[in-house]
Design a protein around this motif. Structure first.
Motif, PDB file in Angstrom:
ATOM      1  N   MET A 298       0.670  -1.123   0.172  1.00 16.71           N
ATOM      2  CA  MET A 298      -0.001  -0.129   0.120  1.00 16.71           C
ATOM      3  C   MET A 298       1.031   1.157  -0.017  1.00 16.71           C
ATOM      4  O   MET A 298       1.928   1.295   0.919  1.00 16.71           O
TER       5      MET A 298
ATOM      6  N   ALA B  70      -3.251   4.805   1.562  1.00 17.22           N
ATOM      7  CA  ALA B  70      -3.650   4.397   2.827  1.00 17.22           C
ATOM      8  C   ALA B  70      -4.290   5.669   3.424  1.00 17.22           C
ATOM      9  O   ALA B  70      -5.543   5.551   4.032  1.00 17.22           O
TER      10      ALA B  70
ATOM     11  N   ASP C  74       1.791  -0.567  11.721  1.00 18.45           N
ATOM     12  CA  ASP C  74       0.839   0.111  11.142  1.00 18.45           C
ATOM     13  C   ASP C  74       1.267   0.811  10.031  1.00 18.45           C
ATOM     14  O   ASP C  74       1.020   0.877   8.851  1.00 18.45           O
ATOM     15  N   ALA C  75       2.298   1.792  10.343  1.00 16.95           N
ATOM     16  CA  ALA C  75       2.965   2.532   9.276  1.00 16.95           C
ATOM     17  C   ALA C  75       3.381   1.868   8.285  1.00 16.95           C
ATOM     18  O   ALA C  75       3.552   2.376   7.017  1.00 16.95           O
TER      19      ALA C  75
ATOM     20  N   VAL D 112       2.462  -1.098   7.022  1.00  8.59           N
ATOM     21  CA  VAL D 112       1.628  -1.478   5.987  1.00  8.59           C
ATOM     22  C   VAL D 112       1.119  -0.449   5.158  1.00  8.59           C
ATOM     23  O   VAL D 112       0.638  -0.507   4.038  1.00  8.59           O
ATOM     24  N   GLU D 113       0.876   0.721   5.798  1.00  9.89           N
ATOM     25  CA  GLU D 113       0.446   2.106   5.253  1.00  9.89           C
ATOM     26  C   GLU D 113       1.691   2.474   4.103  1.00  9.89           C
ATOM     27  O   GLU D 113       1.475   3.397   3.584  1.00  9.89           O
ATOM     28  N   GLY D 114       2.747   2.091   4.075  1.00  7.23           N
ATOM     29  CA  GLY D 114       4.030   2.387   3.363  1.00  7.23           C
ATOM     30  C   GLY D 114       4.925   3.563   3.797  1.00  7.23           C
ATOM     31  O   GLY D 114       5.363   4.096   3.064  1.00  7.23           O
TER      32      GLY D 114
END
Lengths: 82, 966
Positions: free
Chosen positions: A1, A6, B648-649, B651-653
Motif C-alpha cells: 500500500m 492509505a 501500522d505505518a 502496512v501503510e507504506g
C-alpha cells in the motif's frame, strides 16, 4: 500500500486509539479534559499520526468521540521537512 | 591472639543462617567474639575464621543437628553439644578442639565412611566433596568396620553384598532429570537436599523415606523418580548436597571447574547473580551466588541449568544478507553485511524521509547495548523511532506509576518481602514467571504472612505445600479496574484508609475527589459482582485484610498491564497503596514483576520513542540539550513510533526499515498476521540475534548476536538493581552486540569509539541523573547498585518514596472501569488468556534449545471440564482455537484451574503461535497489547490449521542458507 492509498481510508486504528484516550480523560476531574487528551496525544503520538487524525477530523470526523473533536484544535501538527 | 585480618574467603560456608539480634559476646578458643543474638556457636566460630567440622549444616538452611560432627565443649555445660543447634549466650566459653571432641568426630566420620564407597579418585565430586574434606579435617586414618565374610551385613553402596547376592539396600542411580543425577549409593542422609527443597525452594518434592538404616532420600511418592515427582529442578538440592549424590551431569562429564566469574542471569526480571564456573572458555556449570542480593543464593531451572542454547548448533555465527525474503540467505563477512545494511537504511531515509526507519532495542541485551541502539535512532537516523519489548509488557507500569508516584519502577527491593504481612499478587504467577522471587515469597508465607491472589486462573500459589491463599479472587478477564476500584470502595467506605499518611504524603484535594468517586455505590463489590464474577463478601474480606493486615505489599505482572485498561489498573493499584499508607518502608510498596532480564534497564535507557534516557520527554529542550551536547547532533523534538505504530505505518507504506536487536516480534507480538504484513512491507529488516528467529523470516540482513556469556555490561532487574554481566568467553561470532551496533552506526557515518562497555556506562552516567554515580568500579566494589545512584544516594536506593514521593505529593487518579472492545458473543463465547510456564521462557528461542523441553514440549490449551464436555473435547485431543484474528491448533488439557468460560495457553512454541489468535486491541495510554483478553471459540480438530502449514512452509523456505562460496 502506498501512503496515498492509505490516506484514502479512514484511520481506523487511530480513531479507536483517540477514542480510548478520550474515554479515560472524560472520567478525570477538572474542566480541562480536552486539553488533557490533546496533551496525551502530543506527548505520545508521532507527528504523522497526529497529522493523520487531524486531517481526518477536518475532512470527516465520523466515529470520533466529541471529546476527541474538542481536543483536535490543541493537537500540534508540526511541519515536517521529510 | 587470632589474626582478625585474615583474607576472608567470600564463599565460605558459615554453617548456619545469619541472625539479626542484639549483640552477644562470648569466648571461642580464647578469642572474644560478638555476634547477634540467636547466632549459633558454629557461625560465631566461623566469624573469627574457625571452621568447626560439619556435614549436615550449611548456611542456607536452618540448623538440623543430625551429623554430630560439629560437637564442641562449653564450659559449665554437660556433654558435647552440637555447635550448629546451640545458640550463643553472653559470656559463654567454647572450646572447638579438645581430645574429647576430636575422638567423637573421628568416630562419627569412621561410621559415615564405613557406609560410603571409597572411589574418590573416579568420583564426580573429587576435589569438591565435603565428606572428603571432613575426613581430612578430623584426621580419619582407617575404618575398622567391614562387612563380615558371608554377607550377613549389607551396606548402601555395593550392588552385591559380600556373599555375592544382590544387596537389597543398594539403589541404582536416578538419571531421569536431564541436568543432574541422584546416586543413592553416595548419600549420607544429611537431609540437606530435603531441607533445601523445603526451606529454600518451598516445593517439598523430597523426603526421607524409612527409618534408621533404611532412611533414604526419595523424590515424590513411591514409584516416582526425580522427573515424575514434583521436583522443579531448581538445583537447590544439588547446591546443598555435600557429596556426589546429587551432582550436575555437566560436572560428571567435564570434571570440576577451575575458575569462576560472577555474572547475572539473562532470563527473567529477578536478575539472579550466578557464578559461571569454567574450564578455560568452556562453561561447566552455573551456580547461584550466595551474595547475589536478588536471589540470595537461590536459582531456578532456567538460570541454573538452561544455558545450553549459548552453544547450540542452531546459532548463526556468520552475518548474512539477501535482497528479498524469498531468496535464500547468503553468508558474508561483517564488513559486507554492515555496508549492505547501512546503504539500504540510508537509501530508505533518502527516498522515504528521515522518519521511515527505526529500531527496536532489546530487553535481553545489556544497558550499554540498549543505550547504543536508541542512540543509533536518535543520533544517526535522527528520529525517535525507537521502542522495546516493554511496549508489549510493562509500558503501562511506566505510565501509571509515573502519573501517580513520579517514577517508572518498583518501590522495593526483593528483601522487602521478608517484612511483609499481607501479600497481594495481581495478574502475576511468580512461581512460574519469577521463580526465585516466588520461592522467597513462599518462604515468607510459610512464616505466617497472608496471601491474596487476584487472577482468573488458579495459579500454583493459591494452594501449594504449606501455602494457601487467604483469598483467591478469580475475576473475569478484563475486569481488573472494576475489582481494584471495588477494593478501594471498601477501604474508603469502611473507613480503612490511613488518613494521616494521605494527609502528609498525598494531594488532599485529589484524594477527596477520588474518595467521592470510589465511594459511589456503583463501585461497591455488590454492584460489580455480576460483572467481575468475584463474590462481594470475598472482595470485602480481601480489602479489609490488605488495609488492616499489617505491612501490605502488592506484586503484579502482565495480567495487570496487558489490557486495554492496563495503565488504569496500574494507577488503581498505586491508589490502593496510598490509601492504606503501604509505602516507604520495608514490607510494603508496589512492585511490578518485570518480565525480561533487562526490561527495566531498556526502559531506563531511553528505548521509548517519547523519552530520552532517564524517562525525560523528548519535547523538553533542556533534556535534548544534554544529549545534543554529548552527541553533537540535533535531536528530533517529536515522539517517534511505537512498535505497533511502526507496523501500522509499514502496512501503510510510511515505514520501510527496521533494526531489531534481540527480540522476536513476529512470535511475541499480538496479531501475528498483522506483524507479518508489516514486516513483509518493509524493504530492509535487520535482525540482530543468536538464532534465525521467526522475525528473521522477513529479514534482509542477519547480524549474529552474542550471548550474555560473551560480553561485559549491566542488566537492571525489577528492583532497579544494576548487576554486572561479565564476559566469560569470547564472542562466538567475533563481536559483542554493542560492538555490532557501533559498527553499524559508523557504517552509516557516525564516529563512535567505545572500546569497552564501561565507557558507554560513563556516557550514560554523564547524561542521566539517576545513573550519575554509577561506574563499573563502584559495581565491582558493591556487587550491585539500585538506581537512583547520585550525589544524594551515592550507594544507590533500595527503597523509593521513603520520605516523600518522587513527584512530590502522591496523586490519586480516578479509575473508571471501561469494558474492552474485545467482547464474547455467539461466535466467540470463551475468553482466552495467556501466560508463561516455569521451564520455558517467552518465545522459547533459548529454552526450546535446551533440555527444558522435557517439561514442556508444546503449548497446550487449558479448558474447564464443563466447556470441554459441551464441545465433545477430551483431554489430549487436538483442538482448533479461533478468534476474530486467526486460528491455530493445539492439544487440550482439561483442568478446573480455569473457570468455565475462560481458556488459557502459553506462547512458547512457534508451531502453535498463540499470537495468531490475539488481537490488536491495546492499552489506551501506551498501546500495550491486550494479550490477556481474546474472545475465542474452541472446537475439535484433526491437526494443524491451513495457516500453521502455510506459516511453516514460509519459515522453512525463508531459513534456507546458500552454501558458502568457495
Amino acid at each position: 500500500m502506498s501512503p496515498d492509498q492509505a490516506d484514502a481510508n479512514p484511520p481506523r486504528k487511530l480513531i479507536a486509539m483517540a477514542n480510548q484516550i478520550a474515554t479515560f480523560f472524560a472520567s478525570q476531574p477538572g474542566g480541562t479534559q480536552a486539553e488533557q487528551v490533546a496533551d496525551h496525544i502530543n506527548d505520545f503520538w508521532d507527528p504523522r499520526m497526529r497529522a493523520r487524525i487531524c486531517a481526518y477530523a477536518a475532512a470527516d470526523g465520523a466515529g470520533l468521540e466529541p471529546l476527541v473533536l474538542a481536543a483536535i484544535p490543541s493537537i500540534r501538527v508540526p511541519e515536517l521537512q521529510d | 591472639m587470632k589474626d582478625f585480618i585474615i583474607p576472608w574467603d567470600d564463599t565460605r560456608d558459615m554453617g548456619t543462617p545469619e541472625k539479626h539480634g542484639k549483640p552477644v559476646t562470648l569466648i571461642i578458643d580464647g578469642v572474644e567474639v560478638t555476634v547477634p543474638e540467636g547466632t549459633s556457636v558454629m557461625r560465631a566460630a566461623a566469624e573469627i575464621g574457625t571452621q568447626i567440622p560439619k556435614l549436615c549444616a550449611t548456611d542456607s538452611l536452618d540448623a538440623f543437628g543430625s551429623c554430630r560432627l560439629c560437637v564442641v565443649e562449653i564450659e559449665g555445660r554437660r556433654g558435647t553439644p552440637a555447635s550448629c543447634t546451640t545458640p550463643v549466650h553472653p559470656g559463654m566459653v567454647v572450646h572447638t578442639q579438645s581430645d574429647k571432641v576430636r575422638k567423637i568426630r573421628k568416630g562419627v566420620m569412621e561410621l559415615y565412611i564405613s557406609d560410603h564407597p571409597l572411589d574418590c579418585l573416579t568420583c564426580a565430586a573429587n576435589g569438591d566433596c565435603e565428606l572428603q574434606d571432613m575426613a581430612g579435617a578430623v584426621g580419619l586414618r582407617d575404618v575398622r568396620y567391614a562387612a563380615p565374610e558371608g554377607g550377613a551385613l549389607a551396606n548402601h553402596f555395593e550392588a552385591r553384598n559380600t556373599s555375592g547376592e544382590a544387596n537389597p539396600e543398594w539403589l541404582p542411580k536416578d538419571d531421569s532429570n536431564p541436568y543432574f543425577s541422584y546416586d543413592p549409593s553416595k548419600c549420607i542422609v544429611c537431609n540437606r537436599c530435603v531441607r533445601a527443597c523445603e526451606e529454600v525452594q518451598g516445593t517439598f518434592a523430597l523426603t526421607i523415606e524409612g527409618r534408621g538404616f533404611d532412611s533414604r532420600v526419595s523424590p515424590g511418592a513411591a514409584g516416582d523418580d526425580f522427573l515424575s515427582s514434583d521436583c522443579v529442578s531448581c538445583g537447590a538440592c544439588v547446591q546443598a548436597c555435600p557429596t556426589a549424590t546429587l551432582q550436575e551431569k555437566s560436572v560428571i562429564e567435564m570434571g570440576t571447574p577451575d575458575r569462576s566469574v560472577i555474572t547475572t542471569c539473562a532470563y527473567c526480571g529477578v536478575g539472579c547473580s550466578f557464578k559461571a564456573e569454567m574450564q578455560g572458555d568452556q562453561l561447566v556449570r552455573m551456580t547461584p551466588w550466595k551474595h547475589g542480593k536478588a536471589n540470595r543464593g537461590h536459582s531456578c531451572v532456567k538460570g541454573r541449568f538452561a544455558y545450553g542454547y549459548a552453544t547450540h548448533p542452531d546459532r548463526i555465527l556468520s552475518p548474512m544478507i539477501r535482497d528479498s525474503i524469498d531468496q535464500p540467505w547468503r553468508e558474508v563477512g561483517w564488513e559486507e553485511a554492515l555496508s549492505f545494511a547501512a546503504t539500504k537504511m540510508r537509501g530508505l531515509q533518502e527516498k522515504y524521509g528521515r522518519r521511515s526507519v527505526g529500531v527496536i532495542t532489546s530487553s535481553r541485551c545489556t544497558n550499554e547495548e540498549t543505550y547504543l541502539v536508541q542512540k543509533l535512532a536518535r543520533a544517526v537516523f535522527l528520529n525517535n523511532n525507537t521502542d522495546t519489548c516493554a511496549r508489549v509488557c510493562h509500558s503501562p507500569t511506566g505510565y501509571g506509576l509515573g502519573q501517580t508516584y513520579g517514577t517508572s519502577a518498583g518501590t522495593q527491593d526483593f528483601d522487602s518481602i521478608e517484612a511483609s504481612d499481607v501479600v497481594l499478587v495481581i495478574g502475576a504467577n511468580p512461581t512460574d514467571g519469577h521463580p526465585v522471587f516466588g520461592s522467597r515469597l513462599k518462604k515468607r508465607l510459610r512464616q505466617g504472612a497472608q496471601l491474596i491472589v487476584i487472577d482468573p486462573r488458579r495459579i500454583d500459589l493459591v494452594k501449594s505445600p504449606h501455602v494457601r491463599a487467604a483469598h483467591h479472587l478469580a475475576l473475569r478477564p478484563g475486569t481488573n479496574v472494576a475489582v481494584v476500584t471495588a477494593l478501594a470502595h471498601v477501604i474508603v467506605t469502611e473507613g480503612l484508609c490511613d488518613e494521616s499518611f494521605i494527609k502528609e504524603r498525598c494531594d488532599w484535594d485529589e484524594f477527596q475527589q477520588y474518595a467521592e468517586f470510589v465511594a459511589d455505590p456503583r463501585h461497591s463489590p455488590e454492584a460489580t459482582e455480576m460483572l467481575t464474577g468475584v463474590p462481594a463478601a470475598e472482595l470485602r474480606a480481601t480489602a479489609r485484610l490488605y488495609a488492616k493486615g499489617g505491612n501490605g505489599a502488592i506484586y503484579y505482572g502482565l495480567g495487570v498491564t496487558e489490557h486495554s485498561q492496563g495503565s488504569t489498573t496500574v494507577m488503581g493499584i498505586a491508589n490502593l497503596a496510598m490509601l492504606t499508607g503501604n509505602m516507604g518502608r520495608p514490607g510494603v510498596g508496589v512492585n511490578p514483576l518485570r518480565g525480561q532480564n533487562n526490561v527495566q534497564g531498556s526502559c531506563d535507557m531511553g528505548s521509548f520513542p517519547h523519552e530520552l534516557p532517564g524517562y525525560r520527554h523528548v519535547k523538553l529542550p533542556e533534556v535534548r540539550a544534554i544529549f545534543e551536547d554529548a552527541w553533537g547532533v540535533e535531536i528530533d523534538p517529536e515522539p517517534g513510533l511505537r512498535i505497533n505504530n511502526m507496523l501500522d505505518a509499514a502496512v501503510e507504506g510510511r515505514f520501510r526499515g527496521l533494526y531489531c536487536q534481540g527480540e522476536d516480534i513476529l512470535q511475541s507480538d499480538p496479531d501475528t498476521k498483522h506483524v507479518a504484513a508489516g514486516l513483509a512491507a518493509m524493504e530492509c529488516v535487520i535482525v540482530h540475534d543468536l538464532f534465525l528467529n521467526e522475525t528473521a523470516n522477513y529479514a534482509h540482513v542477519f547480524l549474529p548476536g552474542s550471548s550474555f556469556l560473551e560480553k561485559d555490561g549491566t542488566f537492571t532487574n525489577a528492583e532497579r538493581r544494576i548487576n554486572r554481566v561479565r564476559e566469560v568467553m569470547a564472542p562466538k561470532a567475533g563481536y559483542a552486540d554493542w560492538e555490532v551496533t557501533q559498527l553499524l552506526a559508523n557504517a552509516m557515518g557516525a564516529d563512535w569509539h567505545h572500546t569497552h562497555p564501561s565507557q558507554i556506562m560513563a556516557e550514560i552516567a554523564a547524561t542521566t541523573p539517576s545513573f550519575a554515580g554509577v561506574t563499573y568500579d563502584l559495581l565491582d566494589q558493591k556487587g550491585s547498585i539500585q538506581w537512583p545512584c547520585n550525589e544524594t544516594h551515592p550507594e544507590g536506593t533500595p527503597m523509593m518514596h521513603v520520605d516523600g514521593f518522587v513527584r512530590g505529593k502522591g496523586r490519586f487518579m480516578i479509575t473508571e472501569y471501561v469494558a474492552t472492545d474485545e467482547k464474547t458473543g455467539p461466535r466467540f463465547p470463551l475468553l482466552l488468556t495467556t501466560g508463561r510456564i516455569l521451564s520455558q521462557y517467552n518465545v522459547g528461542a533459548q529454552t526450546r534449545r535446551t533440555e527444558n523441553v522435557i517439561w514442556h514440549d508444546q503449548d497446550v490449551l487449558e479448558i474447564h471440564p464443563h466447556d470441554a464436555e459441551v464441545r465433545g473435547i477430551r483431554d489430549g485431543d487436538w483442538i482448533r482455537l479461533a478468534s476474530r484474528s486467526g486460528d491455530t491448533t493445539l492439544k487440550a488439557l482439561i483442568t478446573d484451574r480455569v473457570s468455565p468460560g475462560v481458556v488459557y495457553t502459553t506462547f512458547h512454541h512457534p508451531e502453535t503461535q498463540a499470537n495468531v489468535i490475539t488481537t490488536d486491541y491495546s492499552d489506551w495510554a501506551t498501546n500495550c497489547p491486550e494479550y490477556k483478553v481474546t474472545a475465542v471459540q474452541v472446537s475439535p480438530s484433526n491437526g494443524p490449521s491451513d495457516w500453521q502449514e502455510a506459516y511453516s512452509a514460509q519459515a522453512e523456505k525463508s531459513r534456507r542458507i546458500l552454501p558458502a562460496a568457495e
